[in-house]
Design a protein around this motif. Structure first.
Motif, PDB file in Angstrom:
ATOM      1  N   LEU A 111       0.834  -1.200   0.000  1.00 40.38           N
ATOM      2  CA  LEU A 111       0.000   0.000   0.000  1.00 40.38           C
ATOM      3  C   LEU A 111       0.872   1.254   0.000  1.00 40.38           C
ATOM      4  O   LEU A 111       1.466   1.627   1.014  1.00 40.38           O
ATOM      5  N   GLY A 112       0.934   1.914  -1.168  1.00 40.19           N
ATOM      6  CA  GLY A 112       1.596   3.211  -1.263  1.00 40.19           C
ATOM      7  C   GLY A 112       0.561   4.310  -1.100  1.00 40.19           C
ATOM      8  O   GLY A 112      -0.627   4.050  -1.001  1.00 40.19           O
ATOM      9  N   HIS A 113       1.023   5.552  -1.103  1.00 44.27           N
ATOM     10  CA  HIS A 113       0.046   6.624  -0.910  1.00 44.27           C
ATOM     11  C   HIS A 113       0.465   7.912  -1.598  1.00 44.27           C
ATOM     12  O   HIS A 113       1.648   8.154  -1.881  1.00 44.27           O
ATOM     13  N   GLU A 114      -0.513   8.732  -1.843  1.00 43.45           N
ATOM     14  CA  GLU A 114      -0.335  10.032  -2.466  1.00 43.45           C
ATOM     15  C   GLU A 114       0.675  10.885  -1.679  1.00 43.45           C
ATOM     16  O   GLU A 114       0.709  10.856  -0.462  1.00 43.45           O
TER      17      GLU A 114
ATOM     18  N   ALA B 143       8.881   9.718   1.402  1.00 40.34           N
ATOM     19  CA  ALA B 143      10.062   8.905   1.110  1.00 40.34           C
ATOM     20  C   ALA B 143      10.335   8.861  -0.390  1.00 40.34           C
ATOM     21  O   ALA B 143      11.486   8.970  -0.833  1.00 40.34           O
ATOM     22  N   VAL B 144       9.276   8.704  -1.170  1.00 40.20           N
ATOM     23  CA  VAL B 144       9.435   8.675  -2.631  1.00 40.20           C
ATOM     24  C   VAL B 144       9.845  10.051  -3.134  1.00 40.20           C
ATOM     25  O   VAL B 144      10.693  10.192  -4.021  1.00 40.20           O
ATOM     26  N   ASP B 145       9.268  11.095  -2.564  1.00 34.41           N
ATOM     27  CA  ASP B 145       9.617  12.460  -2.957  1.00 34.41           C
ATOM     28  C   ASP B 145      11.095  12.733  -2.675  1.00 34.41           C
ATOM     29  O   ASP B 145      11.791  13.375  -3.478  1.00 34.41           O
ATOM     30  N   ALA B 146      11.592  12.250  -1.544  1.00 33.87           N
ATOM     31  CA  ALA B 146      13.005  12.424  -1.206  1.00 33.87           C
ATOM     32  C   ALA B 146      13.897  11.702  -2.210  1.00 33.87           C
ATOM     33  O   ALA B 146      14.974  12.191  -2.571  1.00 33.87           O
ATOM     34  N   ALA B 147      13.435  10.525  -2.666  1.00 37.68           N
ATOM     35  CA  ALA B 147      14.205   9.778  -3.657  1.00 37.68           C
ATOM     36  C   ALA B 147      14.260  10.520  -4.986  1.00 37.68           C
ATOM     37  O   ALA B 147      15.257  10.462  -5.704  1.00 37.68           O
ATOM     38  N   ILE B 148      13.189  11.214  -5.330  1.00 36.43           N
ATOM     39  CA  ILE B 148      13.158  12.003  -6.567  1.00 36.43           C
ATOM     40  C   ILE B 148      14.109  13.195  -6.459  1.00 36.43           C
ATOM     41  O   ILE B 148      14.886  13.480  -7.376  1.00 36.43           O
ATOM     42  N   LYS B 149      14.062  13.889  -5.338  1.00 32.78           N
ATOM     43  CA  LYS B 149      14.860  15.104  -5.166  1.00 32.78           C
ATOM     44  C   LYS B 149      16.337  14.815  -4.974  1.00 32.78           C
ATOM     45  O   LYS B 149      17.198  15.624  -5.359  1.00 32.78           O
ATOM     46  N   GLY B 150      16.664  13.677  -4.366  1.00 29.22           N
ATOM     47  CA  GLY B 150      18.059  13.333  -4.143  1.00 29.22           C
ATOM     48  C   GLY B 150      18.706  14.227  -3.110  1.00 29.22           C
ATOM     49  O   GLY B 150      18.039  14.907  -2.327  1.00 29.22           O
TER      50      GLY B 150
ATOM     51  N   ILE C 245      12.109   5.314  -9.360  1.00 34.70           N
ATOM     52  CA  ILE C 245      12.288   6.654  -9.908  1.00 34.70           C
ATOM     53  C   ILE C 245      12.844   6.565 -11.319  1.00 34.70           C
ATOM     54  O   ILE C 245      12.375   7.236 -12.244  1.00 34.70           O
ATOM     55  N   GLU C 246      13.839   5.705 -11.486  1.00 37.12           N
ATOM     56  CA  GLU C 246      14.445   5.529 -12.800  1.00 37.12           C
ATOM     57  C   GLU C 246      13.432   5.001 -13.815  1.00 37.12           C
ATOM     58  O   GLU C 246      13.429   5.406 -14.980  1.00 37.12           O
ATOM     59  N   ALA C 247      12.557   4.126 -13.363  1.00 36.46           N
ATOM     60  CA  ALA C 247      11.584   3.499 -14.268  1.00 36.46           C
ATOM     61  C   ALA C 247      10.530   4.472 -14.776  1.00 36.46           C
ATOM     62  O   ALA C 247       9.892   4.217 -15.806  1.00 36.46           O
TER      63      ALA C 247
ATOM     64  N   LEU D 263       5.552  12.537  -9.100  1.00 38.97           N
ATOM     65  CA  LEU D 263       5.530  11.888  -7.799  1.00 38.97           C
ATOM     66  C   LEU D 263       4.505  10.761  -7.767  1.00 38.97           C
ATOM     67  O   LEU D 263       4.793   9.663  -7.276  1.00 38.97           O
ATOM     68  N   SER D 264       3.312  10.992  -8.290  1.00 42.65           N
ATOM     69  CA  SER D 264       2.290   9.938  -8.318  1.00 42.65           C
ATOM     70  C   SER D 264       2.770   8.741  -9.139  1.00 42.65           C
ATOM     71  O   SER D 264       2.577   7.582  -8.744  1.00 42.65           O
ATOM     72  N   ASN D 265       3.379   9.023 -10.278  1.00 42.39           N
ATOM     73  CA  ASN D 265       3.908   7.945 -11.116  1.00 42.39           C
ATOM     74  C   ASN D 265       4.945   7.122 -10.355  1.00 42.39           C
ATOM     75  O   ASN D 265       4.949   5.886 -10.415  1.00 42.39           O
ATOM     76  N   ALA D 266       5.827   7.826  -9.641  1.00 42.08           N
ATOM     77  CA  ALA D 266       6.889   7.143  -8.915  1.00 42.08           C
ATOM     78  C   ALA D 266       6.349   6.330  -7.738  1.00 42.08           C
ATOM     79  O   ALA D 266       6.837   5.228  -7.454  1.00 42.08           O
ATOM     80  N   VAL D 267       5.348   6.865  -7.044  1.00 37.59           N
ATOM     81  CA  VAL D 267       4.745   6.127  -5.921  1.00 37.59           C
ATOM     82  C   VAL D 267       4.150   4.805  -6.418  1.00 37.59           C
ATOM     83  O   VAL D 267       4.350   3.739  -5.810  1.00 37.59           O
ATOM     84  N   LYS D 268       3.446   4.863  -7.540  1.00 42.38           N
ATOM     85  CA  LYS D 268       2.828   3.654  -8.085  1.00 42.38           C
ATOM     86  C   LYS D 268       3.883   2.681  -8.602  1.00 42.38           C
ATOM     87  O   LYS D 268       3.765   1.463  -8.423  1.00 42.38           O
ATOM     88  N   ALA D 269       4.928   3.213  -9.228  1.00 42.33           N
ATOM     89  CA  ALA D 269       6.012   2.356  -9.692  1.00 42.33           C
ATOM     90  C   ALA D 269       6.717   1.692  -8.516  1.00 42.33           C
ATOM     91  O   ALA D 269       7.129   0.526  -8.590  1.00 42.33           O
ATOM     92  N   ASN D 270       6.836   2.423  -7.411  1.00 41.69           N
ATOM     93  CA  ASN D 270       7.456   1.861  -6.216  1.00 41.69           C
ATOM     94  C   ASN D 270       6.613   0.730  -5.626  1.00 41.69           C
ATOM     95  O   ASN D 270       7.138  -0.269  -5.144  1.00 41.69           O
ATOM     96  N   VAL D 271       5.301   0.882  -5.679  1.00 37.30           N
ATOM     97  CA  VAL D 271       4.413  -0.199  -5.223  1.00 37.30           C
ATOM     98  C   VAL D 271       4.679  -1.465  -6.043  1.00 37.30           C
ATOM     99  O   VAL D 271       4.830  -2.564  -5.494  1.00 37.30           O
ATOM    100  N   LEU D 272       4.749  -1.311  -7.361  1.00 38.85           N
ATOM    101  CA  LEU D 272       4.994  -2.470  -8.226  1.00 38.85           C
ATOM    102  C   LEU D 272       6.374  -3.074  -7.972  1.00 38.85           C
ATOM    103  O   LEU D 272       6.530  -4.302  -7.972  1.00 38.85           O
TER     104      LEU D 272
END
Length: 254
Positions: A163-166, A170-177, A195-197, A206-215
């Motif tokens: 279960l990821g979320h809007e 954590a995902v935002d931090a990974a995007i920003k580096g 993030i790379e995917a 961010l939404s795209n990355a959160v969903k990709a992280n779930v997968l």
């Protein structure tokens, strides 16, 4: 304290930083926390043997739900929550007494530790209904996979949801580096392949990355021979969910 002892005392999760740097962003398994899974639990035959032993154990919990029934029950609970028609089931002393001697959760969840995402509330479930593992970024490292293995093999949960979320921090931090304090950067290394995917995808990054992280974490969970065998046998379904912070609605990710 000598240098060798100091090395042994490095945080498990801090070691992720160095492992990911050496292995590259595409690895699914090699960075897994303590590395327990990298011992090459070498055969599906051995996994099958262990699962069979659990299945034959009269003391092991047995779920009466199919994976599809469990998913339906989970999503119906979320609909009640979103519609403000919660039943708040099994949240009293009678239920506490009932499950005190044993648990049979119908679903296992790997959720973000975000304080705004509370699976028992979001899915309108009660004490003993859900086996929830919470970690920032809902990442599947060794200890989290082990916990979910326990839920699906020993406790018999027929459903496992990541279960990821809007607006996940954590995902935002990974995007920003950039540099992060302490060992927080270990989360970034675990999420970075997602993030790379999603680079170059249209829509909200961010939404795209959160969903990709779930997968991504769903795939990592299924590197476990215990989990993958149950999936192959039709006894377990692994699904992804995306929690909308603004509405409380959970949508499936595929």
């Amino acid at each position: 304290m000598n240098q060798g002892s100091e090395r042994k005392n490095i945080s498990r999760r801090h070691m992720l930083k160095y492992g990911m740097g050496a292995l590259g962003a595409g690895s699914l398994t090699a960075w897994l926390g303590t590395g327990a899974l990298t011992k090459q639990f070498d055969s599906s035959a051995r996994a099958a043997e262990l699962l069979q032993a659990i299945a034959n154990d009269p003391g092991a919990a047995k779920s009466r739900m199919t994976p599809d029934e469990a998913l339906k029950k989970l999503m119906e609970g979320n609909q009640r929550f979103v519609s403000n028609k919660q039943q708040n089931p099994r949240q009293n002393m009678a239920r506490l007494t009932e499950v005190a001697q044993g648990q049979t959760p119908f679903a296992a969840i790997l959720s973000c530790a975000d304080s705004r995402v509370v699976p028992e509330i979001a899915f309108d479930q009660g004490i003993g209904d859900l086996f929830v593992v919470r970690v920032a970024g809902n990442i599947a490292i060794t200890e989290d996979i082990a916990s979910e293995e326990f839920a699906v093999s020993v406790l018999g949960s027929p459903l496992l949801m990541v279960l990821g979320h809007e607006r996940c921090g954590a995902v935002d931090a990974a995007i920003k580096g950039g540099e992060l304090p302490g060992v927080i950067d270990s989360l970034v290394y675990a999420i970075r392949p997602a993030i790379e995917a999603t680079k170059g995808q249209s829509g909200d990054r961010l939404s795209n990355a959160v969903k990709a992280n779930v997968l991504l974490q769903m795939k990592r969970l299924q590197t476990s021979p215990v989990i993958s065998q149950l999936v192959e046998q039709g006894k377990l379904k692994v699904v992804g969910g995306y929690y909308d912070l603004d509405t409380g609605m959970v949508s499936l990710v595929s």
